[in-house]
Write a protein that holds these residues in place. Structure first.
Motif, PDB file in Angstrom:
ATOM      1  N   ASN A 155       0.867  -1.175   0.000  1.00 61.25           N
ATOM      2  CA  ASN A 155       0.000   0.000   0.000  1.00 61.25           C
ATOM      3  C   ASN A 155       0.904   1.225   0.000  1.00 61.25           C
ATOM      4  OD1 ASN A 155      -1.901   2.023   0.476  1.00 61.25           O
ATOM      5  ND2 ASN A 155      -3.048   0.820   1.958  1.00 61.25           N
ATOM      6  N   ASP A 156       0.599   2.225  -0.851  1.00 61.47           N
ATOM      7  CA  ASP A 156       1.443   3.423  -0.810  1.00 61.47           C
ATOM      8  C   ASP A 156       1.088   4.302   0.383  1.00 61.47           C
ATOM      9  OD1 ASP A 156      -0.980   4.386  -2.071  1.00 61.47           O
ATOM     10  OD2 ASP A 156       0.138   6.158  -2.701  1.00 61.47           O
ATOM     11  N   ASN A 157      -0.040   4.032   1.024  1.00 59.12           N
ATOM     12  CA  ASN A 157      -0.416   4.710   2.264  1.00 59.12           C
ATOM     13  C   ASN A 157      -0.010   3.861   3.465  1.00 59.12           C
ATOM     14  OD1 ASN A 157      -1.687   6.610   0.624  1.00 59.12           O
ATOM     15  ND2 ASN A 157      -3.670   5.594   0.774  1.00 59.12           N
ATOM     16  N   ASP A 158      -0.266   4.363   4.656  1.00 57.77           N
ATOM     17  CA  ASP A 158      -0.165   3.587   5.902  1.00 57.77           C
ATOM     18  C   ASP A 158       1.232   3.064   6.196  1.00 57.77           C
ATOM     19  OD1 ASP A 158      -2.950   3.909   6.302  1.00 57.77           O
ATOM     20  OD2 ASP A 158      -3.331   2.246   4.934  1.00 57.77           O
ATOM     21  N   GLY A 159       2.240   3.867   5.928  1.00 59.73           N
ATOM     22  CA  GLY A 159       3.597   3.492   6.317  1.00 59.73           C
ATOM     23  C   GLY A 159       4.138   2.330   5.522  1.00 59.73           C
ATOM     24  N   GLY A 160       4.671   1.325   6.235  1.00 54.95           N
ATOM     25  CA  GLY A 160       5.331   0.220   5.551  1.00 54.95           C
ATOM     26  C   GLY A 160       6.733   0.600   5.124  1.00 54.95           C
ATOM     27  N   TYR A 161       7.504  -0.391   4.684  1.00 55.06           N
ATOM     28  CA  TYR A 161       8.909  -0.197   4.337  1.00 55.06           C
ATOM     29  C   TYR A 161       9.164  -0.620   2.896  1.00 55.06           C
ATOM     30  CZ  TYR A 161       9.656   0.355   9.361  1.00 55.06           C
ATOM     31  OH  TYR A 161       9.597   0.800  10.656  1.00 55.06           O
ATOM     32  N   LEU A 162      10.228  -0.073   2.336  1.00 54.10           N
ATOM     33  CA  LEU A 162      10.647  -0.478   1.003  1.00 54.10           C
ATOM     34  C   LEU A 162      11.231  -1.884   1.067  1.00 54.10           C
ATOM     35  CD1 LEU A 162      11.186   0.308  -1.995  1.00 54.10           C
ATOM     36  CD2 LEU A 162      13.436   1.135  -1.221  1.00 54.10           C
ATOM     37  N   CYS A 163      10.731  -2.778   0.248  1.00 53.24           N
ATOM     38  CA  CYS A 163      11.230  -4.149   0.232  1.00 53.24           C
ATOM     39  C   CYS A 163      12.711  -4.171  -0.148  1.00 53.24           C
ATOM     40  CB  CYS A 163      10.438  -4.987  -0.777  1.00 53.24           C
ATOM     41  SG  CYS A 163       8.757  -5.364  -0.260  1.00 53.24           S
ATOM     42  N   GLY A 164      13.487  -4.860   0.678  1.00 55.72           N
ATOM     43  CA  GLY A 164      14.905  -5.011   0.411  1.00 55.72           C
ATOM     44  C   GLY A 164      15.800  -4.317   1.404  1.00 55.72           C
ATOM     45  N   THR A 210       1.141   7.110   8.239  1.00 52.42           N
ATOM     46  CA  THR A 210      -0.018   7.972   8.031  1.00 52.42           C
ATOM     47  C   THR A 210      -0.994   7.362   7.037  1.00 52.42           C
ATOM     48  OG1 THR A 210       1.023   9.194   6.220  1.00 52.42           O
ATOM     49  CG2 THR A 210       1.400   9.999   8.467  1.00 52.42           C
ATOM     50  N   SER A 211      -2.226   7.874   7.063  1.00 48.05           N
ATOM     51  CA  SER A 211      -3.276   7.359   6.188  1.00 48.05           C
ATOM     52  C   SER A 211      -3.115   7.823   4.748  1.00 48.05           C
ATOM     53  CB  SER A 211      -4.653   7.798   6.708  1.00 48.05           C
ATOM     54  OG  SER A 211      -4.738   9.216   6.758  1.00 48.05           O
ATOM     55  N   TYR A 212      -2.220   8.777   4.506  1.00 52.43           N
ATOM     56  CA  TYR A 212      -1.894   9.194   3.145  1.00 52.43           C
ATOM     57  C   TYR A 212      -0.537   8.609   2.774  1.00 52.43           C
ATOM     58  CZ  TYR A 212       0.466  12.752   5.983  1.00 52.43           C
ATOM     59  OH  TYR A 212       1.223  13.390   6.933  1.00 52.43           O
ATOM     60  N   ALA A 213      -0.029   8.943   1.596  1.00 48.46           N
ATOM     61  CA  ALA A 213       1.223   8.376   1.116  1.00 48.46           C
ATOM     62  C   ALA A 213       2.330   8.520   2.154  1.00 48.46           C
ATOM     63  CB  ALA A 213       1.631   9.051  -0.186  1.00 48.46           C
ATOM     64  N   SER A 214       2.925   7.399   2.542  1.00 50.00           N
ATOM     65  CA  SER A 214       3.959   7.419   3.572  1.00 50.00           C
ATOM     66  C   SER A 214       4.782   6.147   3.492  1.00 50.00           C
ATOM     67  CB  SER A 214       3.334   7.565   4.969  1.00 50.00           C
ATOM     68  OG  SER A 214       2.359   6.575   5.205  1.00 50.00           O
ATOM     69  N   MET A 215       6.035   6.253   3.901  1.00 50.89           N
ATOM     70  CA  MET A 215       6.934   5.097   3.920  1.00 50.89           C
ATOM     71  C   MET A 215       7.948   5.310   5.032  1.00 50.89           C
ATOM     72  SD  MET A 215       9.024   3.339   0.775  1.00 50.89           S
ATOM     73  CE  MET A 215      10.226   4.669   0.535  1.00 50.89           C
ATOM     74  N   GLN A 216       8.140   4.308   5.847  1.00 47.18           N
ATOM     75  CA  GLN A 216       8.983   4.431   7.023  1.00 47.18           C
ATOM     76  C   GLN A 216      10.423   4.006   6.749  1.00 47.18           C
ATOM     77  OE1 GLN A 216       5.662   2.201   9.035  1.00 47.18           O
ATOM     78  NE2 GLN A 216       6.353   3.363  10.826  1.00 47.18           N
ATOM     79  N   SER A 217      11.330   4.507   7.584  1.00 44.50           N
ATOM     80  CA  SER A 217      12.744   4.175   7.433  1.00 44.50           C
ATOM     81  C   SER A 217      13.513   4.691   8.632  1.00 44.50           C
ATOM     82  CB  SER A 217      13.309   4.802   6.148  1.00 44.50           C
ATOM     83  OG  SER A 217      14.697   4.555   6.017  1.00 44.50           O
ATOM     84  N   ASN A 218      14.600   4.011   8.968  1.00 41.66           N
ATOM     85  CA  ASN A 218      15.570   4.571   9.898  1.00 41.66           C
ATOM     86  C   ASN A 218      16.807   4.971   9.100  1.00 41.66           C
ATOM     87  OD1 ASN A 218      17.181   2.244   9.496  1.00 41.66           O
ATOM     88  ND2 ASN A 218      16.220   1.189  11.221  1.00 41.66           N
TER      89      ASN A 218
END
Length: 473
Positions: A155-164, A210-218
Protein backbone atom coordinates in the motif's frame (compact mmCIF):
# COMPACT_ATOMS: atom_id res chain seq x y z
CA UNK A 1 -7.45 41.73 1.40
CA UNK A 2 -3.75 42.56 1.01
CA UNK A 3 -2.73 44.12 -2.31
CA UNK A 4 0.85 43.99 -3.59
CA UNK A 5 2.06 47.55 -4.19
CA UNK A 6 5.38 49.35 -4.22
CA UNK A 7 4.84 52.45 -2.08
CA UNK A 8 6.45 55.76 -2.88
CA UNK A 9 9.01 56.66 -0.18
CA UNK A 10 7.38 58.94 2.37
CA UNK A 11 7.87 60.43 5.80
CA UNK A 12 5.74 57.78 7.51
CA UNK A 13 8.69 56.58 9.59
CA UNK A 14 9.16 60.13 10.92
CA UNK A 15 5.46 60.33 11.75
CA UNK A 16 5.75 57.07 13.65
CA UNK A 17 8.72 58.38 15.58
CA UNK A 18 6.93 61.59 16.52
CA UNK A 19 3.74 59.83 17.57
CA UNK A 20 5.46 58.28 20.57
CA UNK A 21 7.76 59.96 23.02
CA UNK A 22 11.43 58.97 23.32
CA UNK A 23 11.56 55.69 21.39
CA UNK A 24 14.20 53.25 22.52
CA UNK A 25 17.41 53.24 20.46
CA UNK A 26 18.88 49.87 19.49
CA UNK A 27 22.22 49.38 17.77
CA UNK A 28 22.39 46.73 15.06
CA UNK A 29 25.91 45.75 14.04
CA UNK A 30 26.59 43.79 10.85
CA UNK A 31 30.02 42.39 9.98
CA UNK A 32 29.84 41.88 6.21
CA UNK A 33 33.28 40.24 6.19
CA UNK A 34 32.34 37.39 8.55
CA UNK A 35 30.45 35.03 6.27
CA UNK A 36 28.53 31.95 7.35
CA UNK A 37 26.43 29.44 5.36
CA UNK A 38 25.39 29.90 1.76
CA UNK A 39 21.70 30.48 1.01
CA UNK A 40 19.91 28.27 -1.52
CA UNK A 41 16.55 30.01 -1.20
CA UNK A 42 13.00 30.00 0.09
CA UNK A 43 9.99 28.09 -1.15
CA UNK A 44 7.10 25.72 -0.58
CA UNK A 45 5.21 22.77 -2.08
CA UNK A 46 2.02 22.50 -4.11
CA UNK A 47 1.67 18.71 -3.72
CA UNK A 48 -1.53 16.70 -3.23
CA UNK A 49 -3.56 18.60 -5.82
CA UNK A 50 -2.75 22.12 -4.63
CA UNK A 51 -1.05 22.85 -7.96
CA UNK A 52 -4.41 22.22 -9.63
CA UNK A 53 -5.85 24.98 -7.41
CA UNK A 54 -3.27 27.37 -8.84
CA UNK A 55 -4.57 26.58 -12.34
CA UNK A 56 -8.23 27.18 -11.53
CA UNK A 57 -9.60 23.84 -10.31
CA UNK A 58 -11.47 25.71 -7.55
CA UNK A 59 -12.53 28.77 -9.53
CA UNK A 60 -9.48 30.98 -9.96
CA UNK A 61 -9.79 32.94 -13.22
CA UNK A 62 -7.07 32.81 -15.91
CA UNK A 63 -6.07 36.39 -15.09
CA UNK A 64 -5.77 35.62 -11.38
CA UNK A 65 -3.88 32.43 -12.13
CA UNK A 66 -1.18 34.52 -13.80
CA UNK A 67 -1.30 37.08 -10.98
CA UNK A 68 -0.87 34.33 -8.41
CA UNK A 69 2.12 32.85 -10.25
CA UNK A 70 3.69 36.32 -10.37
CA UNK A 71 3.07 36.83 -6.66
CA UNK A 72 4.78 33.54 -5.90
CA UNK A 73 7.74 33.47 -8.28
CA UNK A 74 8.41 36.82 -9.94
CA UNK A 75 11.19 38.67 -8.11
CA UNK A 76 10.03 42.10 -9.26
CA UNK A 77 6.26 41.70 -8.99
CA UNK A 78 6.03 39.26 -6.12
CA UNK A 79 8.03 37.43 -3.47
CA UNK A 80 10.45 35.72 -5.85
CA UNK A 81 10.40 32.25 -4.27
CA UNK A 82 13.23 30.17 -5.74
CA UNK A 83 12.57 26.60 -4.53
CA UNK A 84 9.61 24.38 -5.43
CA UNK A 85 9.20 21.04 -3.67
CA UNK A 86 7.28 18.59 -5.85
CA UNK A 87 5.75 15.35 -4.63
CA UNK A 88 6.70 12.31 -6.72
CA UNK A 89 3.45 10.41 -7.12
CA UNK A 90 2.88 6.86 -5.88
CA UNK A 91 -0.91 6.44 -6.23
CA UNK A 92 -2.67 4.58 -9.05
CA UNK A 93 -5.94 6.47 -8.52
CA UNK A 94 -7.28 9.51 -10.35
CA UNK A 95 -8.36 11.35 -7.18
CA UNK A 96 -6.85 14.86 -7.48
CA UNK A 97 -5.92 14.80 -3.80
CA UNK A 98 -3.54 11.93 -4.57
CA UNK A 99 -0.27 12.19 -6.46
CA UNK A 100 -0.47 9.90 -9.46
CA UNK A 101 2.35 7.44 -10.08
CA UNK A 102 4.22 7.18 -13.37
CA UNK A 103 4.16 3.38 -12.83
CA UNK A 104 0.51 2.40 -12.51
CA UNK A 105 0.81 -1.38 -12.86
CA UNK A 106 2.75 -3.97 -10.89
CA UNK A 107 5.43 -5.52 -13.12
CA UNK A 108 5.42 -8.59 -10.84
CA UNK A 109 9.09 -8.77 -9.96
CA UNK A 110 11.81 -6.19 -9.38
CA UNK A 111 13.67 -7.51 -12.41
CA UNK A 112 10.65 -7.28 -14.73
CA UNK A 113 10.42 -4.43 -17.23
CA UNK A 114 8.32 -1.58 -15.83
CA UNK A 115 5.69 0.35 -17.78
CA UNK A 116 5.97 4.08 -17.25
CA UNK A 117 3.13 6.48 -18.04
CA UNK A 118 3.93 10.21 -18.21
CA UNK A 119 1.43 12.53 -16.49
CA UNK A 120 1.23 16.14 -15.37
CA UNK A 121 1.97 15.04 -11.78
CA UNK A 122 -1.33 16.43 -10.46
CA UNK A 123 -0.62 19.86 -11.90
CA UNK A 124 2.93 20.02 -10.58
CA UNK A 125 4.58 19.72 -14.02
CA UNK A 126 2.86 22.79 -15.51
CA UNK A 127 3.46 24.63 -12.25
CA UNK A 128 7.19 23.90 -12.47
CA UNK A 129 7.23 25.24 -16.04
CA UNK A 130 5.46 28.44 -14.99
CA UNK A 131 7.76 28.84 -11.97
CA UNK A 132 10.93 28.41 -14.05
CA UNK A 133 9.63 31.02 -16.50
CA UNK A 134 9.48 33.47 -13.58
CA UNK A 135 12.88 32.76 -12.06
CA UNK A 136 12.73 29.46 -10.13
CA UNK A 137 16.22 28.15 -9.37
CA UNK A 138 15.64 24.80 -7.66
CA UNK A 139 13.12 22.02 -8.24
CA UNK A 140 13.21 19.45 -5.45
CA UNK A 141 11.32 16.28 -6.39
CA UNK A 142 10.56 14.23 -3.28
CA UNK A 143 8.66 10.96 -2.90
CA UNK A 144 6.34 10.43 0.05
CA UNK A 145 6.23 6.70 -0.72
CA UNK A 146 7.31 4.07 -3.20
CA UNK A 147 4.53 2.51 -5.34
CA UNK A 148 2.41 -0.01 -3.45
CA UNK A 149 3.93 -3.16 -4.98
CA UNK A 150 7.43 -2.21 -3.81
CA UNK A 151 6.49 -2.09 -0.12
CA UNK A 152 6.07 -4.47 2.77
CA UNK A 153 2.44 -3.46 3.36
CA UNK A 154 1.46 -3.49 -0.36
CA UNK A 155 0.00 0.00 0.00
CA UNK A 156 1.44 3.42 -0.81
CA UNK A 157 -0.42 4.71 2.26
CA UNK A 158 -0.17 3.59 5.90
CA UNK A 159 3.60 3.49 6.32
CA UNK A 160 5.33 0.22 5.55
CA UNK A 161 8.91 -0.20 4.34
CA UNK A 162 10.65 -0.48 1.00
CA UNK A 163 11.23 -4.15 0.23
CA UNK A 164 14.91 -5.01 0.41
CA UNK A 165 16.11 -2.71 3.16
CA UNK A 166 17.35 -4.13 6.45
CA UNK A 167 14.76 -6.08 8.50
CA UNK A 168 12.36 -6.59 5.59
CA UNK A 169 11.51 -9.91 3.95
CA UNK A 170 9.31 -9.65 0.88
CA UNK A 171 8.36 -12.69 -1.30
CA UNK A 172 9.25 -10.75 -4.45
CA UNK A 173 12.70 -9.75 -3.21
CA UNK A 174 14.46 -6.40 -3.07
CA UNK A 175 12.93 -3.42 -4.87
CA UNK A 176 15.70 -0.93 -4.01
CA UNK A 177 17.17 -0.73 -7.52
CA UNK A 178 13.70 -0.72 -9.09
CA UNK A 179 12.68 2.16 -6.83
CA UNK A 180 15.82 4.08 -7.76
CA UNK A 181 15.07 3.50 -11.44
CA UNK A 182 11.53 4.75 -10.85
CA UNK A 183 12.76 7.97 -9.22
CA UNK A 184 15.23 8.66 -12.02
CA UNK A 185 12.58 7.94 -14.67
CA UNK A 186 10.51 10.72 -13.08
CA UNK A 187 13.48 13.06 -13.48
CA UNK A 188 13.96 12.02 -17.12
CA UNK A 189 10.27 12.46 -17.98
CA UNK A 190 10.42 15.98 -16.56
CA UNK A 191 13.50 16.72 -18.65
CA UNK A 192 11.74 15.44 -21.77
CA UNK A 193 8.94 17.88 -20.94
CA UNK A 194 11.45 20.74 -20.75
CA UNK A 195 11.74 20.94 -16.95
CA UNK A 196 14.93 20.35 -14.96
CA UNK A 197 14.77 18.55 -11.62
CA UNK A 198 17.79 19.72 -9.63
CA UNK A 199 17.33 17.70 -6.41
CA UNK A 200 15.72 14.34 -5.74
CA UNK A 201 14.58 12.70 -2.49
CA UNK A 202 12.93 9.40 -1.67
CA UNK A 203 11.54 9.86 1.84
CA UNK A 204 9.13 12.14 3.64
CA UNK A 205 8.73 12.03 7.41
CA UNK A 206 9.90 8.40 7.65
CA UNK A 207 9.13 8.32 11.37
CA UNK A 208 5.38 8.38 10.66
CA UNK A 209 2.74 5.87 9.60
CA UNK A 210 -0.02 7.97 8.03
CA UNK A 211 -3.28 7.36 6.19
CA UNK A 212 -1.89 9.19 3.14
CA UNK A 213 1.22 8.38 1.12
CA UNK A 214 3.96 7.42 3.57
CA UNK A 215 6.93 5.10 3.92
CA UNK A 216 8.98 4.43 7.02
CA UNK A 217 12.74 4.17 7.43
CA UNK A 218 15.57 4.57 9.90
CA UNK A 219 18.99 5.96 9.07
CA UNK A 220 20.57 2.60 8.28
CA UNK A 221 17.74 1.65 5.93
CA UNK A 222 17.88 5.03 4.21
CA UNK A 223 21.63 4.60 3.74
CA UNK A 224 21.04 1.42 1.70
CA UNK A 225 18.86 3.32 -0.76
CA UNK A 226 21.15 6.35 -0.91
CA UNK A 227 24.16 4.25 -1.95
CA UNK A 228 22.25 2.64 -4.82
CA UNK A 229 20.75 5.98 -5.86
CA UNK A 230 24.10 7.72 -5.77
CA UNK A 231 25.91 5.04 -7.76
CA UNK A 232 23.15 4.90 -10.35
CA UNK A 233 23.19 8.69 -10.83
CA UNK A 234 26.94 8.53 -11.37
CA UNK A 235 26.68 5.62 -13.82
CA UNK A 236 24.06 7.47 -15.84
CA UNK A 237 25.99 10.74 -15.77
CA UNK A 238 23.07 12.75 -14.39
CA UNK A 239 23.49 16.25 -12.99
CA UNK A 240 21.33 15.72 -9.93
CA UNK A 241 21.71 16.34 -6.22
CA UNK A 242 20.37 13.86 -3.65
CA UNK A 243 18.44 15.12 -0.62
CA UNK A 244 17.56 13.13 2.47
CA UNK A 245 15.64 12.48 4.71
CA UNK A 246 12.86 15.03 5.46
CA UNK A 247 12.52 13.83 9.05
CA UNK A 248 9.40 15.01 10.90
CA UNK A 249 11.46 17.10 13.32
CA UNK A 250 14.95 18.53 13.62
CA UNK A 251 15.87 16.18 16.45
CA UNK A 252 14.62 13.24 14.36
CA UNK A 253 16.91 14.40 11.57
CA UNK A 254 19.83 14.39 14.00
CA UNK A 255 18.95 10.86 15.14
CA UNK A 256 19.07 9.51 11.57
CA UNK A 257 22.59 10.79 10.94
CA UNK A 258 24.60 7.96 12.59
CA UNK A 259 23.07 5.44 10.20
CA UNK A 260 24.02 7.61 7.24
CA UNK A 261 27.54 8.20 8.48
CA UNK A 262 28.40 4.58 9.36
CA UNK A 263 30.29 1.91 7.43
CA UNK A 264 33.19 1.76 4.99
CA UNK A 265 31.07 3.51 2.34
CA UNK A 266 29.12 6.16 4.28
CA UNK A 267 25.88 7.10 2.57
CA UNK A 268 26.34 10.71 3.68
CA UNK A 269 29.06 11.03 1.03
CA UNK A 270 26.47 10.57 -1.72
CA UNK A 271 24.23 13.34 -0.40
CA UNK A 272 24.34 17.02 -1.30
CA UNK A 273 21.66 18.32 1.07
CA UNK A 274 20.41 17.05 4.41
CA UNK A 275 16.78 17.90 5.10
CA UNK A 276 14.32 18.00 7.97
CA UNK A 277 10.95 19.40 9.03
CA UNK A 278 9.96 21.53 11.99
CA UNK A 279 6.84 19.79 13.32
CA UNK A 280 8.11 17.42 16.02
CA UNK A 281 10.97 19.71 16.99
CA UNK A 282 12.06 23.07 15.54
CA UNK A 283 15.31 23.87 13.71
CA UNK A 284 17.07 25.58 16.59
CA UNK A 285 20.47 23.86 16.55
CA UNK A 286 23.07 22.91 13.95
CA UNK A 287 22.87 19.33 12.74
CA UNK A 288 25.98 17.12 13.02
CA UNK A 289 26.87 17.15 9.34
CA UNK A 290 29.09 19.03 6.92
CA UNK A 291 26.27 19.12 4.36
CA UNK A 292 24.05 22.08 3.57
CA UNK A 293 20.83 21.71 5.52
CA UNK A 294 17.33 22.67 4.44
CA UNK A 295 14.16 23.10 6.45
CA UNK A 296 11.91 21.59 3.77
CA UNK A 297 8.53 21.67 5.47
CA UNK A 298 6.84 23.40 8.37
CA UNK A 299 3.52 25.15 8.81
CA UNK A 300 0.68 25.96 11.14
CA UNK A 301 -1.56 22.88 10.85
CA UNK A 302 -4.05 23.91 13.53
CA UNK A 303 -6.52 25.15 10.93
CA UNK A 304 -6.88 28.62 12.46
CA UNK A 305 -7.58 31.19 9.76
CA UNK A 306 -5.34 34.17 10.45
CA UNK A 307 -4.50 35.77 7.10
CA UNK A 308 -4.21 39.37 8.30
CA UNK A 309 -2.60 38.98 11.73
CA UNK A 310 1.08 39.77 12.16
CA UNK A 311 0.85 39.68 15.94
CA UNK A 312 -1.98 39.02 18.36
CA UNK A 313 -1.04 36.42 20.96
CA UNK A 314 1.99 34.64 19.41
CA UNK A 315 -0.33 32.14 17.71
CA UNK A 316 1.12 29.45 15.39
CA UNK A 317 -0.20 31.09 12.23
CA UNK A 318 0.80 34.68 12.93
CA UNK A 319 3.33 36.51 10.81
CA UNK A 320 5.62 37.38 13.69
CA UNK A 321 5.76 33.72 14.74
CA UNK A 322 7.14 32.83 11.31
CA UNK A 323 9.55 35.74 11.26
CA UNK A 324 10.98 34.34 14.51
CA UNK A 325 11.04 30.80 13.07
CA UNK A 326 12.98 31.87 9.99
CA UNK A 327 15.50 33.91 11.95
CA UNK A 328 16.18 31.11 14.44
CA UNK A 329 16.57 28.58 11.64
CA UNK A 330 19.22 30.64 9.87
CA UNK A 331 21.02 31.93 12.96
CA UNK A 332 20.93 28.90 15.25
CA UNK A 333 20.48 25.95 12.87
CA UNK A 334 22.52 27.40 9.99
CA UNK A 335 20.01 26.27 7.38
CA UNK A 336 20.56 27.18 3.75
CA UNK A 337 16.88 27.05 2.77
CA UNK A 338 13.50 27.46 4.45
CA UNK A 339 10.30 26.06 2.93
CA UNK A 340 6.76 26.50 4.19
CA UNK A 341 4.41 23.56 3.60
CA UNK A 342 2.05 24.94 0.96
CA UNK A 343 2.27 28.08 -1.10
CA UNK A 344 -1.39 28.47 -2.09
CA UNK A 345 -4.51 26.36 -1.69
CA UNK A 346 -8.28 26.63 -1.92
CA UNK A 347 -8.89 26.73 1.83
CA UNK A 348 -9.27 29.00 4.81
CA UNK A 349 -6.37 27.57 6.79
CA UNK A 350 -2.90 28.61 7.89
CA UNK A 351 -1.26 25.60 6.25
CA UNK A 352 -0.58 27.80 3.21
CA UNK A 353 0.93 31.24 2.69
CA UNK A 354 -1.83 32.25 0.30
CA UNK A 355 -5.52 31.34 0.56
CA UNK A 356 -7.52 30.90 -2.63
CA UNK A 357 -11.24 31.38 -2.07
CA UNK A 358 -13.13 30.88 -5.32
CA UNK A 359 -11.64 33.67 -7.47
CA UNK A 360 -10.05 35.62 -4.59
CA UNK A 361 -6.36 35.68 -3.70
CA UNK A 362 -5.83 36.33 0.01
CA UNK A 363 -2.24 37.11 1.00
CA UNK A 364 -1.46 36.26 4.61
CA UNK A 365 0.99 38.07 6.87
CA UNK A 366 3.05 34.87 6.60
CA UNK A 367 3.39 35.54 2.88
CA UNK A 368 4.65 39.07 3.48
CA UNK A 369 7.16 37.82 6.07
CA UNK A 370 8.55 35.26 3.64
CA UNK A 371 8.64 37.93 0.92
CA UNK A 372 10.88 40.12 3.07
CA UNK A 373 13.42 37.30 3.04
CA UNK A 374 12.97 35.64 -0.36
CA UNK A 375 12.79 38.87 -2.35
CA UNK A 376 16.01 40.28 -0.92
CA UNK A 377 18.05 37.18 0.06
CA UNK A 378 18.78 35.52 -3.27
CA UNK A 379 20.38 32.14 -4.00
CA UNK A 380 24.13 32.35 -3.54
CA UNK A 381 23.90 34.91 -0.74
CA UNK A 382 25.84 34.34 2.45
CA UNK A 383 24.58 34.90 5.95
CA UNK A 384 26.87 37.33 7.73
CA UNK A 385 27.30 37.90 11.44
CA UNK A 386 24.90 40.42 12.94
CA UNK A 387 24.03 41.42 16.49
CA UNK A 388 21.50 43.53 18.37
CA UNK A 389 21.98 45.52 21.54
CA UNK A 390 18.42 44.65 22.71
CA UNK A 391 17.22 41.22 23.78
CA UNK A 392 13.79 41.68 22.21
CA UNK A 393 15.10 42.89 18.84
CA UNK A 394 16.31 39.99 16.69
CA UNK A 395 18.43 40.34 13.58
CA UNK A 396 19.66 38.33 10.60
CA UNK A 397 21.79 39.72 7.81
CA UNK A 398 22.79 38.40 4.39
CA UNK A 399 25.27 39.53 1.74
CA UNK A 400 24.11 38.81 -1.79
CA UNK A 401 26.54 37.92 -4.57
CA UNK A 402 26.07 41.43 -6.04
CA UNK A 403 27.15 43.00 -2.73
CA UNK A 404 23.70 44.11 -1.60
CA UNK A 405 23.16 43.62 2.12
CA UNK A 406 19.72 42.55 3.38
CA UNK A 407 19.29 42.92 7.15
CA UNK A 408 16.04 41.74 8.73
CA UNK A 409 15.23 43.31 12.09
CA UNK A 410 12.37 41.83 14.12
CA UNK A 411 11.07 44.06 16.89
CA UNK A 412 9.37 41.73 19.37
CA UNK A 413 8.98 44.59 21.81
CA UNK A 414 5.90 46.60 22.66
CA UNK A 415 7.28 50.04 21.80
CA UNK A 416 8.56 51.90 18.76
CA UNK A 417 12.31 51.50 18.34
CA UNK A 418 14.96 53.67 16.69
CA UNK A 419 17.56 51.58 14.91
CA UNK A 420 21.19 52.62 14.46
CA UNK A 421 22.50 50.25 11.79
CA UNK A 422 26.26 49.87 11.49
CA UNK A 423 27.64 47.76 8.65
CA UNK A 424 31.33 46.91 8.81
CA UNK A 425 33.20 45.54 5.81
CA UNK A 426 35.63 46.42 3.06
CA UNK A 427 33.26 45.71 0.20
CA UNK A 428 31.95 49.30 -0.05
CA UNK A 429 28.48 50.78 -0.30
CA UNK A 430 28.28 52.47 -3.69
CA UNK A 431 25.31 54.53 -2.47
CA UNK A 432 24.62 56.18 0.87
CA UNK A 433 20.87 55.69 0.58
CA UNK A 434 19.09 52.50 1.62
CA UNK A 435 15.47 51.39 1.89
CA UNK A 436 13.49 49.63 4.56
CA UNK A 437 10.32 47.57 4.22
CA UNK A 438 7.89 47.17 7.12
CA UNK A 439 5.37 44.41 7.80
CA UNK A 440 3.22 44.51 10.93
CA UNK A 441 -0.48 44.51 11.78
CA UNK A 442 -0.93 47.78 9.88
CA UNK A 443 1.46 47.52 6.95
CA UNK A 444 2.24 44.96 4.25
CA UNK A 445 5.73 45.51 2.90
CA UNK A 446 5.58 49.27 3.52
CA UNK A 447 8.52 50.95 1.79
CA UNK A 448 10.40 53.78 3.55
CA UNK A 449 13.73 55.54 2.91
CA UNK A 450 16.70 55.24 5.24
CA UNK A 451 19.65 57.64 5.22
CA UNK A 452 23.19 57.42 6.47
CA UNK A 453 24.02 60.02 9.12
CA UNK A 454 27.25 61.93 9.59
CA UNK A 455 28.20 59.25 12.12
CA UNK A 456 28.34 56.64 9.33
CA UNK A 457 25.31 54.77 10.68
CA UNK A 458 21.99 54.12 9.00
CA UNK A 459 19.05 55.37 11.04
CA UNK A 460 15.45 54.22 10.95
CA UNK A 461 12.45 54.02 13.24
CA UNK A 462 10.43 50.81 13.34
CA UNK A 463 7.08 50.08 14.98
CA UNK A 464 6.48 47.73 17.87
CA UNK A 465 5.79 44.13 16.86
CA UNK A 466 7.13 44.49 13.35
CA UNK A 467 9.55 42.97 10.85
CA UNK A 468 11.73 45.43 8.95
CA UNK A 469 14.15 44.66 6.13
CA UNK A 470 16.96 47.16 5.61
CA UNK A 471 18.23 46.94 2.02
CA UNK A 472 21.25 48.77 0.62
CA UNK A 473 20.84 50.19 -2.88
Amino acid sequence: MSIWTWATPSIASTVLANSLSSPTTVTITVDANEEKQIVDGFGFSEAFGRAENVFGSAGLSPANQQRLLDLMYDENIGAGFTILRNGIGSANLSDPSDMISIELTDPGLPSSKPTYTPNNNTGQLPLAKAAYARGLKTLYADAWSAPWFMKTNLNDNDGGYLCGVEDTDCPTGSWIQAYVNYLLEYVKLYKEAGVTVTNVGFLNEPQLNTSYASMQSNGTQAAEVIRVLGRTIREQGLDLEINCCDAVGWEDAEQMLPGLQAGPDPAINYLSVYTGHGYASPPNFTLSTHLRTWLTEWADLTGDYVPYVFFNNSGPGEGMTWANNIQVAFNAANVSAFLYWEGAENATASSSLINLINNEIVLSKRYWVFAQFSKFVRPGARRVVASSSASDVFVTSFKNSNGVIATQVLNNGTSTTTIDLEINGSWGWGNREAMMYITDNEFDFKQEPVYMGSDGLYHGTIPARSLVSFITQ
